[in-house]
Motif scaffolding. Structure first.
Motif, PDB file in Angstrom:
ATOM      1  N   VAL A 358      81.838 -68.455 -64.404  1.00 53.39           N
ATOM      2  CA  VAL A 358      82.569 -68.884 -65.597  1.00 53.39           C
ATOM      3  C   VAL A 358      84.023 -69.142 -65.199  1.00 53.39           C
ATOM      4  O   VAL A 358      84.820 -68.209 -65.018  1.00 53.39           O
ATOM      5  N   ASP A 359      84.366 -70.402 -65.031  1.00 53.15           N
ATOM      6  CA  ASP A 359      85.712 -70.772 -64.589  1.00 53.15           C
ATOM      7  C   ASP A 359      86.168 -72.031 -65.326  1.00 53.15           C
ATOM      8  O   ASP A 359      85.506 -72.502 -66.261  1.00 53.15           O
ATOM      9  N   SER A 360      87.290 -72.572 -64.908  1.00 47.94           N
ATOM     10  CA  SER A 360      87.843 -73.743 -65.580  1.00 47.94           C
ATOM     11  C   SER A 360      86.939 -74.965 -65.441  1.00 47.94           C
ATOM     12  O   SER A 360      86.866 -75.800 -66.355  1.00 47.94           O
ATOM     13  N   THR A 361      86.245 -75.082 -64.316  1.00 43.47           N
ATOM     14  CA  THR A 361      85.332 -76.209 -64.131  1.00 43.47           C
ATOM     15  C   THR A 361      84.207 -76.164 -65.153  1.00 43.47           C
ATOM     16  O   THR A 361      83.846 -77.176 -65.764  1.00 43.47           O
ATOM     17  N   LEU A 362      83.634 -74.953 -65.339  1.00 42.14           N
ATOM     18  CA  LEU A 362      82.581 -74.805 -66.328  1.00 42.14           C
ATOM     19  C   LEU A 362      83.105 -75.111 -67.725  1.00 42.14           C
ATOM     20  O   LEU A 362      82.414 -75.743 -68.544  1.00 42.14           O
ATOM     21  N   MET A 363      84.334 -74.686 -68.018  1.00 44.38           N
ATOM     22  CA  MET A 363      84.910 -74.956 -69.339  1.00 44.38           C
ATOM     23  C   MET A 363      85.048 -76.466 -69.578  1.00 44.38           C
ATOM     24  O   MET A 363      84.721 -76.968 -70.662  1.00 44.38           O
ATOM     25  N   GLU A 364      85.503 -77.212 -68.572  1.00 42.21           N
ATOM     26  CA  GLU A 364      85.638 -78.656 -68.725  1.00 42.21           C
ATOM     27  C   GLU A 364      84.276 -79.312 -68.915  1.00 42.21           C
ATOM     28  O   GLU A 364      84.127 -80.241 -69.722  1.00 42.21           O
ATOM     29  N   ASP A 365      83.278 -78.828 -68.180  1.00 47.12           N
ATOM     30  CA  ASP A 365      81.925 -79.363 -68.333  1.00 47.12           C
ATOM     31  C   ASP A 365      81.390 -79.098 -69.741  1.00 47.12           C
ATOM     32  O   ASP A 365      80.737 -79.961 -70.351  1.00 47.12           O
ATOM     33  N   LEU A 366      81.667 -77.908 -70.259  1.00 48.44           N
ATOM     34  CA  LEU A 366      81.209 -77.576 -71.613  1.00 48.44           C
ATOM     35  C   LEU A 366      81.920 -78.451 -72.658  1.00 48.44           C
ATOM     36  O   LEU A 366      81.298 -78.913 -73.622  1.00 48.44           O
ATOM     37  N   LYS A 367      83.191 -78.656 -72.466  1.00 48.58           N
ATOM     38  CA  LYS A 367      83.932 -79.501 -73.405  1.00 48.58           C
ATOM     39  C   LYS A 367      83.374 -80.912 -73.411  1.00 48.58           C
ATOM     40  O   LYS A 367      83.184 -81.514 -74.483  1.00 48.58           O
ATOM     41  N   ALA A 368      83.070 -81.437 -72.225  1.00 49.43           N
ATOM     42  CA  ALA A 368      82.505 -82.785 -72.155  1.00 49.43           C
ATOM     43  C   ALA A 368      81.143 -82.852 -72.805  1.00 49.43           C
ATOM     44  O   ALA A 368      80.802 -83.815 -73.512  1.00 49.43           O
ATOM     45  N   TRP A 369      80.360 -81.800 -72.584  1.00 49.64           N
ATOM     46  CA  TRP A 369      79.011 -81.774 -73.166  1.00 49.64           C
ATOM     47  C   TRP A 369      79.075 -81.677 -74.694  1.00 49.64           C
ATOM     48  O   TRP A 369      78.338 -82.341 -75.398  1.00 49.64           O
ATOM     49  N   LEU A 370      80.003 -80.866 -75.197  1.00 53.53           N
ATOM     50  CA  LEU A 370      80.121 -80.702 -76.650  1.00 53.53           C
ATOM     51  C   LEU A 370      80.596 -82.006 -77.305  1.00 53.53           C
ATOM     52  O   LEU A 370      80.183 -82.323 -78.431  1.00 53.53           O
ATOM     53  N   ARG A 371      81.456 -82.767 -76.648  1.00 53.99           N
ATOM     54  CA  ARG A 371      81.917 -84.043 -77.224  1.00 53.99           C
ATOM     55  C   ARG A 371      80.784 -85.054 -77.326  1.00 53.99           C
ATOM     56  O   ARG A 371      80.722 -85.843 -78.276  1.00 53.99           O
ATOM     57  N   SER A 372      79.897 -85.037 -76.319  1.00 54.19           N
ATOM     58  CA  SER A 372      78.803 -86.013 -76.311  1.00 54.19           C
ATOM     59  C   SER A 372      77.556 -85.517 -77.012  1.00 54.19           C
ATOM     60  O   SER A 372      76.564 -86.228 -77.102  1.00 54.19           O
ATOM     61  N   ARG A 373      77.603 -84.342 -77.554  1.00 56.87           N
ATOM     62  CA  ARG A 373      76.418 -83.725 -78.168  1.00 56.87           C
ATOM     63  C   ARG A 373      76.089 -84.388 -79.497  1.00 56.87           C
ATOM     64  O   ARG A 373      76.955 -84.657 -80.303  1.00 56.87           O
TER      65      ARG A 373
END
Length: 373
Positions: A358-373
């Protein structure tokens, strides 16, 4: 008048020797048993041998036969062990007993098939302490008498049966802590032995009372939250453990505080770790109690974690099983990916991600996934 014939005296050695007879090759020899007697004797011997063989095979199949197996042929890592630590004084006493009296109680093993590797032919089910003591003795003395261990080769019904056999044997012989019991349930679930945490607890501790299983289930929360950071987990007292679980349910962020404190505080013994955990719990409980004290207007002050003054009930923790429905008061916990553990409490509308990945890379990936969800 006919002349009478005089009778000769009886021969005293007449019956002491058997008369000569023809041998099978036509020469002189002793009398042999009739052919039918020989056939009957051979049939009886063969029948007795077959019966004995069947008895031995049945005993071996049922795990009733004690065998001597080389120490090097036993894989003690076949199952995830439920003992986290071993008292050195107790181990020393066991080594002394084995040295003076020999092994009195066999261990339990299962014969390995295709998974056997490195010369390991049997996997350990129960008897880790005895196996460890025998290996110590052999390393110290190099005595061939300690090169093998007496074992019962059992045939459990799959992986579930193997874990149940290990737990039941240790429940009888040693006093496992609630933490160790909960940990083996968690590990067995992660190994894929059970489909859900609830099923794991019911299967592994089927003979325990419902109250005891409930306490073990509560300690599952500690294992999932603190297992990587506790140095002396088996020393956690029941009251302290249940108090920490209650606090984690009231404030999920408190678990992160405990982890941070554990990582920042060196501990040389169980007493220091217990004192740290007790202090953290006391501060948390004091803050909760202070937040629930009414203000001057007679209204309880709101807490930052919840909009109601009453603490939330402790959620029941289990790992996610798609076949089960998730209750509002349940907290689902599962290993979502390598280094990422996911926690979800529907009633609190809360999802938590913890772990080394759980790091900043995972957070950015989650943010991108949530925007495209």
């Amino acid at each position: 008048m006919a002349k009478r014939k005089r009778l000769s005296p009886a021969q005293p050695t007449y019956l002491s020797t058997a008369p000569e007879s023809k041998s099978a090759l036509g020469g002189p020899g002793t009398l042999s048993a009739p052919p039918i007697a020989q056939v009957a004797s051979e049939a009886a011997s063969e029948g007795a041998l077959q019966e004995l063989t069947a008895v031995l095979e049945t005993a071996r199949a049922k795990g009733l036969m004690i065998e001597e197996i080389p120490l090097s042929a036993i894989d003690e890592t076949h199952l995830v062990r439920d003992r986290l630590e071993q008292d050195e004084e107790e181990m020393g006493a066991l080594v002394g007993s084995l040295r003076s009296r020999g092994q009195q109680t066999p261990i339990e093993v299962v014969q390995l098939g295709a998974e056997a590797a490195g010369g390991k032919t049997h996997g350990l089910i129960s008897g880790w302490r005895r196996l460890t003591a025998m290996r110590r003795l052999f390393a110290e003395t190099n005595d061939p008498a300690f090169a093998t261990v007496k074992a019962l080769v059992i045939h459990p019904d799959g992986a579930e049966g193997a874990y149940v056999a290990m737990v039941e044997e240790n429940e009888i012989r040693v006093n496992l802590s609630h933490y160790e019991r909960a940990r083996i349930a968690v590990r067995a679930l992660r190994e894929g032995v059970y489909s859900s945490q609830k099923y794991a607890l019911q299967s592994l501790f089927a003979n325990a009372t419902r109250a005891k299983r409930s306490k073990i289930g509560s300690f599952v929360t500690l294992v999932e939250a603190l297992d990587e950071d506790l140095l002396f987990p088996t020393a956690i007292r029941e009251k302290l453990g249940l108090g920490l679980v209650r606090a984690f349910a009231q404030d999920p962020g408190f678990a992160t505080e405990v982890v941070t404190a554990l990582r920042a505080t060196p501990r040389s013994g169980p007493e220091e770790e217990q004192a740290l955990l007790s202090q953290l719990l006391a501060v948390h409980d004091g803050a909760v109690e202070q937040a629930s004290v009414p203000d001057e207007a007679g209204t309880p002050a709101p807490t930052p974690q919840t909009s109601t003054p009453d603490p939330a009930p402790a959620p029941r923790v289990r790992s996610l099983d798609p076949a089960d429905s998730i209750g509002a008061d349940e907290r689902v916990s599962l290993q979502a990916a390598a280094g990422v553990r996911l926690g979800f409490t529907p009633g609190q509308q809360r999802i938590e991600l913890t772990g080394t990945a759980v790091d900043s890379t995972l957070m950015e990936d989650l943010k991108a996934w949530l925007r495209s969800r």
